[in-house]
Design a protein around this motif. Structure first.
Motif, PDB file in Angstrom:
ATOM      1  N   VAL A 280       2.249  -1.110  -8.787  1.00  0.00           N
ATOM      2  CA  VAL A 280       1.599  -1.550 -10.026  1.00  0.00           C
ATOM      3  C   VAL A 280       0.794  -0.430 -10.682  1.00  0.00           C
ATOM      4  O   VAL A 280       0.937  -0.158 -11.869  1.00  0.00           O
ATOM      5  N   GLY A 281      -0.072   0.220  -9.936  1.00  0.00           N
ATOM      6  CA  GLY A 281      -1.001   1.180 -10.526  1.00  0.00           C
ATOM      7  C   GLY A 281      -0.433   2.563 -10.808  1.00  0.00           C
ATOM      8  O   GLY A 281      -0.396   3.014 -11.962  1.00  0.00           O
TER       9      GLY A 281
ATOM     10  N   PHE B 243      -7.815   4.644 -12.290  1.00  0.00           N
ATOM     11  CA  PHE B 243      -8.988   4.320 -11.469  1.00  0.00           C
ATOM     12  C   PHE B 243      -9.056   2.846 -11.118  1.00  0.00           C
ATOM     13  O   PHE B 243      -9.684   2.452 -10.152  1.00  0.00           O
ATOM     14  N   ASN B 244      -8.365   2.002 -11.895  1.00  0.00           N
ATOM     15  CA  ASN B 244      -8.347   0.566 -11.597  1.00  0.00           C
ATOM     16  C   ASN B 244      -7.439   0.281 -10.405  1.00  0.00           C
ATOM     17  O   ASN B 244      -6.319   0.775 -10.355  1.00  0.00           O
ATOM     18  N   ILE B 245      -7.927  -0.548  -9.490  1.00  0.00           N
ATOM     19  CA  ILE B 245      -7.041  -1.136  -8.478  1.00  0.00           C
ATOM     20  C   ILE B 245      -6.752  -2.548  -8.966  1.00  0.00           C
ATOM     21  O   ILE B 245      -7.692  -3.299  -9.255  1.00  0.00           O
ATOM     22  N   TYR B 246      -5.468  -2.911  -9.101  1.00  0.00           N
ATOM     23  CA  TYR B 246      -5.173  -4.240  -9.647  1.00  0.00           C
ATOM     24  C   TYR B 246      -3.834  -4.741  -9.143  1.00  0.00           C
ATOM     25  O   TYR B 246      -2.940  -3.955  -8.842  1.00  0.00           O
ATOM     26  N   CYS B 247      -3.737  -6.083  -9.076  1.00  0.00           N
ATOM     27  CA  CYS B 247      -2.588  -6.699  -8.407  1.00  0.00           C
ATOM     28  C   CYS B 247      -1.381  -6.837  -9.317  1.00  0.00           C
ATOM     29  O   CYS B 247      -0.244  -6.939  -8.860  1.00  0.00           O
TER      30      CYS B 247
ATOM     31  N   ASP C  88       0.830  -1.211   0.000  1.00  0.00           N
ATOM     32  CA  ASP C  88       0.000   0.000   0.000  1.00  0.00           C
ATOM     33  C   ASP C  88       0.860   1.255   0.000  1.00  0.00           C
ATOM     34  O   ASP C  88       2.006   1.245   0.472  1.00  0.00           O
ATOM     35  N   ALA C  89       0.279   2.330  -0.503  1.00  0.00           N
ATOM     36  CA  ALA C  89       0.833   3.671  -0.283  1.00  0.00           C
ATOM     37  C   ALA C  89      -0.319   4.554   0.178  1.00  0.00           C
ATOM     38  O   ALA C  89      -1.484   4.257  -0.058  1.00  0.00           O
ATOM     39  N   ILE C  90       0.030   5.618   0.854  1.00  0.00           N
ATOM     40  CA  ILE C  90      -0.947   6.657   1.182  1.00  0.00           C
ATOM     41  C   ILE C  90      -0.583   7.877   0.348  1.00  0.00           C
ATOM     42  O   ILE C  90       0.574   8.309   0.345  1.00  0.00           O
TER      43      ILE C  90
ATOM     44  N   ARG D 185      -5.882   5.730   0.461  1.00  0.00           N
ATOM     45  CA  ARG D 185      -5.065   4.508   0.430  1.00  0.00           C
ATOM     46  C   ARG D 185      -4.983   4.005  -1.009  1.00  0.00           C
ATOM     47  O   ARG D 185      -6.008   3.863  -1.678  1.00  0.00           O
ATOM     48  N   VAL D 186      -3.757   3.736  -1.472  1.00  0.00           N
ATOM     49  CA  VAL D 186      -3.538   3.240  -2.831  1.00  0.00           C
ATOM     50  C   VAL D 186      -2.927   1.839  -2.743  1.00  0.00           C
ATOM     51  O   VAL D 186      -1.740   1.694  -2.468  1.00  0.00           O
TER      52      VAL D 186
END
Lengths: 191, 379
Positions: free
Chosen positions: B142-143, B86-90, B27-29, B136-137
């Protein structure tokens, strides 16, 4: 006149379009567009430096679709389940797949229950809702509400009157439910 | 921190909320500097998307500065200015490995049919969004991308969804040189789709809407031929007439769930929530496309059923293409187009609203007041 094999002529030639429109045709090669081919196996392109992501700790039970084998490695924690709306949501996730209308209709019902619950709890907590401020309705005066609509031929003006109904519906339904419940309780007491 | 908070249909306010924290090693903030209200946020605002919980923070278009990173983050550092798709992805599941970032299987426990999206209900994973001071990102390696020094902030924030999605919509049309491309909806996505269709060699680009000021923008920004559907008894018949009764080679639905044009369908879907979305634009797309043509769906719809005319789509041999946009896959090409002046996203921005006045911003955008096309949220 019968339809013919020829494509109807275009109003402008490619040369005219190229002269008029900046960049016309720069992405003409369909094979060289970013989403082509649709699936391109390239796991090293994403920046991921793991085969399997670490698991985010599940600090409280997290609802999930029954179509998932397990809780996903990462998940949002924005608003945990609570209250009656939370119970409806929990049931919907546990009982129905995404393919069932019941799943989604229960979630929408829970959303309306949530509004009533949350509005009441905000009132109790001393942070009551202010419908005037929260709807942003004051911008009707500051941002040309009347002239933006009247005489513009807008298709949405016809159902504008329904917007307040959508806002008020949970309150009307909730109020009616309270009245029915209170009357039933009074009747039982008298009996 | 201050954050926009959903209070129920048509109601939002700014509240003091707990700051997000690192919940996963990658994660990043991010401290948000600039965000946007997307047309699809209005579906949430209107209570159309199932499992939109009171207390949620919307916002899937935002840029900002990295404030904190988790222990496994390698590609970002505190202080980096980033634009966040806008996508959250692994980045590592079956779908991500094949470039289908919007369809990631590892980020949304609430549904398998849709990936993860910031601030877009629990149906897309239950993540808070970027209309807040901090966000929270997940999967920070990745994103997000660092914002190039030459890029204007307003362009950068629009690249996180609206521009990428509009361009993607044109791509899904598989446009050939000389194709007649019809775009339904002159909002931000429709405008970019229309502009992008020219880049792909369209021979004619037609845009349809009912808001005259947006059609004017389509003429100016996208060099499009425009028609107001309220001025025609049957807009599909009009499209047939102006295409020698063949129909358009490619039709792009850039309207989605709250389409107007049929009062009954709109009310059943957008007001009573008894369909996943009003199918008016999608049905017009099916009717207005030529036989053997392509319909590209960029409009957002809810997960429930809608009364879509699949019989006509089948009989006409249409190719129906659709997906949420895999934003980061589009970026290298879009960066080129910005540098070359082929796309100028910030020209569609009409309003800049401070976070504290976001309720007015939502109302102005929702009610289409004051010539609103694209409102930004300034933090």
């Amino acid at each position: 006149m019968a339809y013919t094999r020829n494509k109807p002529p275009l109003p402008e030639t490619p040369e005219q379009l190229r002269a008029r429109i900046p960049g016309w045709g720069v992405d003409l090669d369909r094979a060289d567009r970013p989403a082509v081919p649709r699936e391109r196996f390239d796991p090293d392109a994403t920046g991921a430096h793991w085969d399997v992501p670490d698991q985010q700790p599940e600090l409280r039970p997290r609802e999930r679709s029954v179509e998932h084998a397990r809780l996903t490695p990462v998940f949002g924690t924005a608003v945990p389940l609570k209250g009656v709306s939370g119970a409806i949501r929990r049931y919907s996730y546990a009982r129905f797949s995404e393919g069932r209308a019941a799943h989604w209709l229960l979630l929408i019902l829970a959303d309306r229950v949530d509004v009533v619950e949350s509005t009441l709890s905000a009132l109790v907590a001393g942070r009551p809702d202010n419908p005037v401020a929260e709807t942003g309705i004051r911008s009707e005066l500051s941002h040309h509400g009347w002239s933006s609509r009247v005489g513009r031929g807008r298709a949405d003006v016809g159902h504008l009157v329904l917007d307040p109904v959508v806002v008020a519906a949970p309150w009307v339904v909730g109020g009616a439910a309270v009245v029915v419940a209170v009357r039933a309780a009074l009747r039982r007491r008298r009996a | 921190m201050h954050a926009m908070v959903y209070r129920g249909p048509y109601r939002v306010r700014v509240e003091e909320k707990d700051a997000p924290r690192i919940e996963h090693p990658n994660d990043a903030i991010v401290r948000v500097e600039l965000a946007a209200i997307c047309g699809s946020d209005l579906h949430l605002f209107h209570g159309l998307m199932p499992d939109t919980r009171v207390g949620s923070t919307f916002g899937h278009e935002f840029i900002g500065v990295v404030e904190e990173v988790g222990p496994s983050v390698q590609n970002l550092q505190v202080g980096d200015r980033v634009m966040v798709p806008f996508n959250i992805y692994c980045g590592s599941c079956f779908f991500c490995a094949r470039g289908l970032y919007a369809n990631c299987h590892n980020v949304n426990p609430n549904a398998t049919a849709v990936g993860g999206i910031y601030g877009y209900s629990h149906t897309t994973g239950g993540y808070d969004g970027g209309q807040a001071q901090l966000v929270r990102v997940p999967f920070a390696d990745v994103g997000p991308s660092k914002i190039p020094g030459w890029m204007a902030d307003e362009d950068a924030v629009l690249l996180t969804d609206a521009v990428a999605t509009g361009y993607f919509g044109a791509q899904l049309g598989s446009i050939h040189e000389g194709d007649v491309v019809l775009v339904l909806g002159a909002g931000p996505v429709g405008l970019v789709a229309a502009r992008s269709a020219w880049l792909m060699g369209a021979g004619r680009v037609i845009v349809i809407d009912h808001l005259e000021y947006r059609l004017a923008k389509a003429r100016e920004f996208a060099f499009a031929e425009t028609y107001n559907f309220t001025e025609h008894d049957d807009i599909v018949v009009h499209v047939k007439k102006i295409t020698d009764h063949l129909g358009a080679d490619v039709v792009i639905d850039a309207v989605g769930a709250e389409a107007d044009g049929n009062l009954l369908q709109h009310v059943i879907a957008a007001k009573l929530k008894l369909q996943g979305g009003s199918p008016v634009a999608l049905n017009w797309a099916i009717d207005a496309a030529r036989k053997g043509g392509t319909v590209s769906v960029m409009g957002a719809y809810g997960p429930m059923f809608s009364a879509v005319k699949f019989g006509d789509a089948m009989n006409k041999g249409l190719t129906l293409r659709m997906n949420q946009c895999h934003v980061k896959r589009q970026w290298p090409r879009l960066f080129e187009h910005l540098r070359n002046g082929h796309l100028r996203p910030s020209e569609i921005v009409t309003h800049r609203v401070p976070l504290e006045h976001i309720a007015e911003g939502y109302h102005i955008f929702s009610a289409k007041l004051d010539g609103c096309i694209k409102p930004l949220v300034v933090l």
